[in-house]
Design an enzyme around this catalytic site. Structure first.
Site, mmCIF file in Angstrom:
data_model
loop_
_atom_site.group_PDB
_atom_site.id
_atom_site.type_symbol
_atom_site.label_atom_id
_atom_site.label_comp_id
_atom_site.label_asym_id
_atom_site.label_seq_id
_atom_site.Cartn_x
_atom_site.Cartn_y
_atom_site.Cartn_z
ATOM 1 N N GLY A 110 2.780 0.356 8.804
ATOM 2 C CA GLY A 110 2.560 1.234 7.664
ATOM 3 C C GLY A 110 2.484 0.401 6.396
ATOM 4 O O GLY A 110 2.834 -0.777 6.386
ATOM 5 N N LYS A 111 2.025 0.999 5.334
ATOM 6 C CA LYS A 111 1.990 0.328 4.033
ATOM 7 C C LYS A 111 1.796 1.378 2.964
ATOM 8 O O LYS A 111 1.202 2.432 3.202
ATOM 9 C CB LYS A 111 0.848 -0.692 3.968
ATOM 10 C CG LYS A 111 1.080 -1.789 2.940
ATOM 11 C CD LYS A 111 2.126 -2.772 3.427
ATOM 12 C CE LYS A 111 2.328 -3.917 2.444
ATOM 13 N NZ LYS A 111 3.281 -4.909 2.956
#
Length: 422
Positions: A110-111
């Site tokens: 994720g980011k």
């Protein structure tokens, strides 16, 4: 590999997609797997209205991308920077998926990010941005869903604000919703320096693979922030001569080796490496990348080694402390010149490894000693290096290809075992 999934994608996302395509081809996984792994599982763009200290209102834009959830909850940093884009966040989320799989951490990638420069805002304004951003993405995150962490422009205080905001909405304290928190709020010993420790472990192994002892070797570190500063310290403690460092303000050099502890004190006083008395300034900050050294650690931002300067890189080993510091074109140039490049998904994985340790400790409400954290980190990094180097050697490919193949293969295997629903 075609890039039909993102025909207008930015260069950084195209690089990530091309790396995936190469791995899929090498592994013989097929087009369906490529398409499944190229697309983010979930992404959201949010509007963040901010009341400034002077009473005016400004509207910022934030993103959160969950690239893959097959092996576990999403994991990845949150960056506050003026140049944050959705494509950048997509690419970084994909690389996080591979990074977690490569070091056998049960997460997907994720980011997140908000497009603003926190240095131009008061601390109270940064807190308001953090809390509103957290409330907007709260339906997507959680200890078992998506676990943010610090990145560019964010720190443990930002993580504390995120944890508090999420916990207020959930109605209970959720220590495991973020990592990189202060120790008093469930943080882990060793987390602050984890990425740099991992970079140093892998750098020593990479130098040894080229017959170079770390003691007496010459190293240059681009960036003197969260990663670069401690990497320079640990390399110097291991016996390397750190001959050059840089930050956003400039670069300095001393062929005999910089006094890293004195340099750190100078930076604490002045805010920059520039002006350090026991050094010479480099005319351009990027000159550091082309110095005649054994080890180069780009530990700042993306795409600093590109087709315009890759032919001038004289280092024998490049260890990517930053995410995506070498473009695809530069990668090919360095490979042709027999420069060993340790890819970011391996080199800087120490941060996510200790983030995982922090999450485990928070979920168990049982904390480890710093020696335990660092011992387990060293074991994970060394094991990942050995696996990657063995695949690179046996297949006759670069370390980046080997690392990506190992990671993509692990994620694809998890996809296969879970099956396609419905």
């Amino acid at each position: 590999m075609t890039t039909d999934l993102a025909p207008q994608a930015s260069p950084v996302l195209l690089d990530a997609l091309e790396q995936l395509g190469d791995a899929v081809d090498l592994l013989g996984l097929g087009e369906g797997v490529r398409q499944s792994l190229a697309q983010p599982r979930r992404e959201v763009t949010v509007s963040i209205p901010l009341r400034r200290d002077d009473g005016s209102v400004e509207v910022l834009t934030g993103h959160r991308v969950q690239h893959n959830l097959t092996r576990g909850p999403a994991k990845g940093g949150v960056r506050f920077a003026a140049d944050v884009t959705l494509d950048e966040v997509r690419a970084l989320a994909m690389w996080m998926t591979w990074k977690c799989a490569l070091v056998d951490v049960p997460y997907g990638g994720g980011k997140g990010g908000v497009r603003f420069d926190p240095a131009r805002y008061s601390r109270a304004e940064v807190e308001r941005v953090t809390r509103r951003y957290t409330s907007e993405i709260a339906p997507l995150i959680g200890p078992d869903r998506d676990i943010p962490a610090p990145d560019l422009g964010t720190d443990e205080q930002v993580m504390a604000w995120m944890m508090d905001t999420f916990s207020a909405g959930a109605g209970h304290t959720a220590l495991g919703v973020v990592t990189g928190k202060p120790l008093s709020l469930g943080g882990s010993l060793g987390r602050q320096t984890a990425t740099s420790r991992g970079v140093t472990h892998v750098a020593i192994d990479a130098l040894a693979s080229r017959g170079i002892a770390v003691a007496g070797s010459r190293a240059a570190v681009q960036g003197f922030g969260k990663v670069g500063r401690y990497t320079a310290r640990f390399l110097a403690e291991a016996g390397a001569r750190v001959v050059a460092v840089s930050d956003e303000h400039g670069a300095i050099h001393d062929g005999a080796g910089l006094d890293v502890p004195a340099l750190e004190a100078h930076v604490d006083t002045t805010g920059s490496v520039v002006g350090f008395a026991r050094s010479e300034p480099l005319q351009h900050g990027d000159d550091l990348l082309t110095l005649p050294v054994d080890l180069l650690v780009p530990a700042a931002v993306e795409a600093v080694i590109h087709d315009g300067n890759a032919h001038q890189v004289l280092a024998r080993v490049v260890v990517e402390g930053a995410n995506g510091p070498t473009t695809r074109q530069a990668d090919a140039v360095l490979a042709d010149r027999d420069v060993l490049v340790v890819p970011d998904i391996l080199a800087n994985a120490g941060g996510v490894v200790v983030s995982y340790f922090e999450w485990v400790q928070a979920n168990q409400a049982f904390w480890w000693t710093e020696a335990e954290v660092e011992g387990r980190l060293a074991a994970r990094m060394s094991a990942a290096w050995r696996r990657t180097n063995e695949v690179a050697t046996s297949r006759g490919v670069t370390l980046r290809s080997a690392a990506t193949c190992l990671a993509v293969g692990a994620v694809a295997d998890a996809h296969r075992l879970r099956g396609l629903y419905p």
